[in-house]
Design an enzyme around this catalytic site. Structure first.
Site, mmCIF file in Angstrom:
data_model
loop_
_atom_site.group_PDB
_atom_site.id
_atom_site.type_symbol
_atom_site.label_atom_id
_atom_site.label_comp_id
_atom_site.label_asym_id
_atom_site.label_seq_id
_atom_site.Cartn_x
_atom_site.Cartn_y
_atom_site.Cartn_z
ATOM 1 N N HIS A 1 6.125 110.025 -26.874
ATOM 2 C CA HIS A 1 6.592 110.680 -28.097
ATOM 3 C C HIS A 1 7.903 111.431 -27.865
ATOM 4 C CE1 HIS A 1 2.167 110.584 -29.698
ATOM 5 N NE2 HIS A 1 2.763 109.421 -29.750
ATOM 6 N N ASN B 1 2.984 114.128 -24.404
ATOM 7 C CA ASN B 1 3.483 115.502 -24.433
ATOM 8 C C ASN B 1 5.009 115.570 -24.414
ATOM 9 O OD1 ASN B 1 0.839 116.129 -24.435
ATOM 10 N ND2 ASN B 1 0.724 116.753 -22.293
ATOM 11 N N ILE B 2 5.497 116.589 -25.143
ATOM 12 C CA ILE B 2 6.946 116.759 -25.265
ATOM 13 C C ILE B 2 7.416 117.975 -24.461
ATOM 14 C CG2 ILE B 2 7.105 115.633 -27.518
ATOM 15 C CD1 ILE B 2 6.853 118.320 -28.859
ATOM 16 N N ASP B 3 6.478 118.544 -23.669
ATOM 17 C CA ASP B 3 6.792 119.800 -22.979
ATOM 18 C C ASP B 3 7.491 119.619 -21.627
ATOM 19 O OD1 ASP B 3 4.696 119.002 -21.255
ATOM 20 O OD2 ASP B 3 3.205 120.138 -22.388
ATOM 21 N N PRO C 1 -0.204 125.555 -26.964
ATOM 22 C CA PRO C 1 -1.380 125.123 -27.730
ATOM 23 C C PRO C 1 -1.412 123.606 -27.894
ATOM 24 C CG PRO C 1 0.288 126.053 -29.198
ATOM 25 C CD PRO C 1 0.781 126.264 -27.807
ATOM 26 N N ASP C 2 -2.637 123.030 -28.045
ATOM 27 C CA ASP C 2 -2.677 121.605 -28.398
ATOM 28 C C ASP C 2 -2.514 121.498 -29.913
ATOM 29 O OD1 ASP C 2 -5.137 122.202 -29.464
ATOM 30 O OD2 ASP C 2 -6.301 121.012 -28.053
ATOM 31 N N PHE C 3 -2.738 120.331 -30.468
ATOM 32 C CA PHE C 3 -2.471 120.152 -31.897
ATOM 33 C C PHE C 3 -3.718 120.313 -32.765
ATOM 34 C CE2 PHE C 3 0.856 118.108 -29.578
ATOM 35 C CZ PHE C 3 1.992 118.498 -30.263
ATOM 36 N N ARG C 4 -4.848 119.715 -32.312
ATOM 37 C CA ARG C 4 -5.981 119.572 -33.234
ATOM 38 C C ARG C 4 -7.222 120.376 -32.889
ATOM 39 N NH1 ARG C 4 -3.104 115.076 -32.767
ATOM 40 N NH2 ARG C 4 -2.203 114.274 -34.697
ATOM 41 N N ILE D 1 -3.834 118.724 -21.442
ATOM 42 C CA ILE D 1 -3.525 119.030 -20.036
ATOM 43 C C ILE D 1 -2.548 120.209 -19.907
ATOM 44 C CG2 ILE D 1 -3.930 116.598 -19.385
ATOM 45 C CD1 ILE D 1 -0.969 116.473 -18.524
ATOM 46 N N ASN E 1 -12.065 115.111 -20.882
ATOM 47 C CA ASN E 1 -11.659 115.828 -22.084
ATOM 48 C C ASN E 1 -12.741 116.809 -22.512
ATOM 49 O OD1 ASN E 1 -9.403 115.882 -23.892
ATOM 50 N ND2 ASN E 1 -10.711 115.090 -25.524
ATOM 51 N N LYS E 2 -12.328 117.804 -23.323
ATOM 52 C CA LYS E 2 -13.321 118.786 -23.781
ATOM 53 C C LYS E 2 -14.275 118.184 -24.797
ATOM 54 C CE LYS E 2 -11.559 123.360 -22.973
ATOM 55 N NZ LYS E 2 -10.793 124.485 -23.461
HETATM 56 P P1 OAD Z 1 -4.677 116.859 -29.740
HETATM 57 O O1 OAD Z 1 -4.512 118.305 -30.044
HETATM 58 O O2 OAD Z 1 -4.907 115.938 -30.871
HETATM 59 O O3 OAD Z 1 -5.864 116.670 -28.705
HETATM 60 C C1 OAD Z 1 -6.004 117.453 -27.546
HETATM 61 C C2 OAD Z 1 -7.351 117.155 -26.919
HETATM 62 O O4 OAD Z 1 -7.437 117.849 -25.698
HETATM 63 C C3 OAD Z 1 -8.542 117.592 -27.776
HETATM 64 O O5 OAD Z 1 -9.521 116.581 -27.781
HETATM 65 C C4 OAD Z 1 -9.043 118.852 -27.061
HETATM 66 O O6 OAD Z 1 -10.452 118.999 -27.164
HETATM 67 C C5 OAD Z 1 -8.665 118.550 -25.631
HETATM 68 N N1 OAD Z 1 -8.417 119.737 -24.788
HETATM 69 C C6 OAD Z 1 -7.722 120.863 -25.085
HETATM 70 N N2 OAD Z 1 -7.651 121.681 -24.026
HETATM 71 C C7 OAD Z 1 -8.314 121.061 -23.014
HETATM 72 C C8 OAD Z 1 -8.598 121.386 -21.658
HETATM 73 N N3 OAD Z 1 -8.163 122.518 -21.098
HETATM 74 N N4 OAD Z 1 -9.307 120.493 -20.930
HETATM 75 C C9 OAD Z 1 -9.738 119.335 -21.467
HETATM 76 N N5 OAD Z 1 -9.503 118.972 -22.730
HETATM 77 C C10 OAD Z 1 -8.795 119.810 -23.506
HETATM 78 O O7 OAD Z 1 -3.399 116.437 -28.886
HETATM 79 P P2 OAD Z 1 -2.888 114.966 -28.570
HETATM 80 O O8 OAD Z 1 -4.011 114.013 -28.522
HETATM 81 O O9 OAD Z 1 -2.015 115.067 -27.389
HETATM 82 O O10 OAD Z 1 2.775 114.241 -31.717
HETATM 83 O O11 OAD Z 1 -2.015 114.707 -29.868
HETATM 84 C C11 OAD Z 1 -1.294 113.505 -30.018
HETATM 85 C C12 OAD Z 1 -0.042 113.692 -30.808
HETATM 86 O O12 OAD Z 1 -0.334 114.338 -32.046
HETATM 87 C C13 OAD Z 1 0.971 114.604 -30.159
HETATM 88 O O13 OAD Z 1 1.781 113.942 -29.222
HETATM 89 C C14 OAD Z 1 1.751 115.152 -31.311
HETATM 90 C C15 OAD Z 1 0.702 115.280 -32.367
HETATM 91 O O14 OAD Z 1 1.128 115.049 -33.666
HETATM 92 C C16 OAD Z 1 4.079 114.637 -31.620
HETATM 93 O O15 OAD Z 1 4.419 115.657 -31.089
HETATM 94 C C17 OAD Z 1 5.061 113.710 -32.186
#
Ligand code: OAD
Length: 373
Positions: A145, A126-128, A52-55, A45, A241-242
């Site tokens: 988190h 999210n930590i943001d 950036p996201d994580f994965r 989100i 989700n994507k």
């Molecule tokens: P992830 O990066 O694992 O997942 C993000 C998800 O969002 C993925 O499935 C992407 O496809 C999807 N995505 C990205 N951009 C999008 C968009 N604009 N619209 C819709 N979907 C989108 O992130 P989290 O699941 O939040 O821990 O990760 C969980 C935890 O792993 C985090 O809190 C972090 C990390 O280790 C800590 O910081 C301690």
């Protein structure tokens, strides 16, 4: 008091969606008195704001940590690794530190749910701190988190001054405790650490929810991911989700998007979360509400930040001027000091060599010397 079997059956029957889509969910909301929605959110989100996201392959944080030479990507958030080598986390924290990132439409959609009297809680990974920035009341948020908002010593647990920690982080330096010299860490939950107390305190919310919306998370981190199974069986669940996440193919229980078991309670919107929430808002008749909330709050933040940037610029210019004045003052006093030293030295030389300070006297003396020859 637990209800009867027939009450439960009635509820379960009522929970069936007419389609596994946002439309199905919105129809369900319109037919039922939905007022206790839980939103579970993740890094997806915030990607639209530039974080950036994580994965996600290629763009995700874990694919871009080569410069830190980590033994494995998640080590950057591992407490044992941090205790040994805090520098990589601090270097990353400098890049990720909540700064001038704007909340996205999805953040404002969550706030809109509250304004419509329908939000029970937003559990975020999210930590943001963008939920707070979007104006969602702290009580409505569970930062599962933790966040960058506070920091403490990993040894003596003393709470650190957030302004000092921020200064250190932005300089790329490791912050240390003023009382025991232990490492200071922003109160983000690292792998190997317990989740915040508030997370456990609010878990009972799930049994009270009447709809679950999961947005922007890969649902790969426990215990957060398994919370999707904590709402009662008859509660509908929507994933925006994507990519598909947390379904029966990837986890033991999880979402039942294919409705194989006849529950007809799970729905999926595959795509960008801002598009998903806009569609949701439109179907609810809230399109203009979301648009004006977003525009109003975005403009407000923009003008605050522009004013802050201007104030910072003026302050920096003032600091530079003061520094210049100080240097000038120091140079001047250094010149004066040198001048005095030269004068003193000249005096000593005059005395030692018997040189008269009056040039006429020197001339007379030299004339006297030559005429006596
Ligand atoms: P992830 O990066 O694992 O997942 C993000 C998800 O969002 C993925 O499935 C992407 O496809 C999807 N995505 C990205 N951009 C999008 C968009 N604009 N619209 C819709 N979907 C989108 O992130 P989290 O699941 O939040 O821990 O990760 C969980 C935890 O792993 C985090 O809190 C972090 C990390 O280790 C800590 O910081 C301690």
């Amino acid at each position: 008091m637990p209800g009867t079997r027939s009450q439960y059956k009635a509820k379960t029957a009522a929970a069936k969606l007419d389609a596994p889509t946002i439309e199905g969910i919105v129809n369900y909301i319109k037919k039922n008195d939905v007022k206790r929605i839980i939103v579970m959110s993740g890094a997806g989100i915030s990607t639209d704001s530039g974080i950036p996201d994580f994965r996600s392959k290629g763009t995700g944080l874990y694919d871009n940590l080569q410069k830190f030479n980590l033994p494995y990507a998640e080590a950057i958030f591992d407490i044992d690794y941090f205790m040994e080598k805090p520098e990589p986390f601090y270097a990353l924290a400098k890049e990720l530190y909540p700064g001038k990132y704007y909340p996205t439409k999805t953040h404002y959609f969550i706030r809109l749910l509250h304004e419509k009297g329908m939000l029970l809680r937003n559990f975020t990974q999210n930590i943001d701190t963008l939920e707070r920035l979007a104006g969602l009341d702290e009580d409505l948020i569970v930062e599962a988190h933790g966040s960058f908002a506070t920091a403490s010593c990993v040894e003596c647990k003393n709470v650190a001054d957030p302004a000092q920690v921020k200064k250190k982080v932005l300089k790329g330096e490791v912050a240390r405790c003023s009382s025991c010299d232990g490492l200071i860490k922003p109160d983000i939950t690292f792998f190997g650490q317990n989740l915040p107390k508030r997370f456990f305190k609010r878990l009972h919310d799930f049994s009270e929810a009447d709809l679950l919306i999961v947005i922007g998370t890969s649902l790969q981190v426990q215990p957060f991911a398994s919370l999707i199974d904590d709402v009662p069986d008859y509660v509908p669940r929507l994933l925006i989700n994507k990519e598909k996440a947390g379904d029966h193919h990837t986890s033991h229980s999880g979402f039942d998007f294919k409705w194989k078991y006849g529950k007809k309670r799970d729905a999926l919107f595959l795509g960008d979360c801002n598009e998903g929430v806009q569609k949701f808002a439109e179907l609810m008749g809230w399109k203009d509400d979301l648009e004006s909330l977003y525009n109003k709050e975005h403009a407000k933040l923009k003008s605050i930040w522009e004013a802050e940037t201007l104030a910072e610029k003026v302050e920096k210019e003032h600091e530079a001027e003061e520094e210049e004045k100080q240097i000038e003052k120091e140079t001047k006093s250094e010149d004066e000091k040198q001048h005095k030293e030269i004068e003193a030295l000249a005096k000593v030389l005059e005395e030692k060599l018997h040189i008269p300070s009056d040039p006429q006297e020197s001339k007379d003396r030299s004339n006297a010397t030559s005429s006596s020859k």
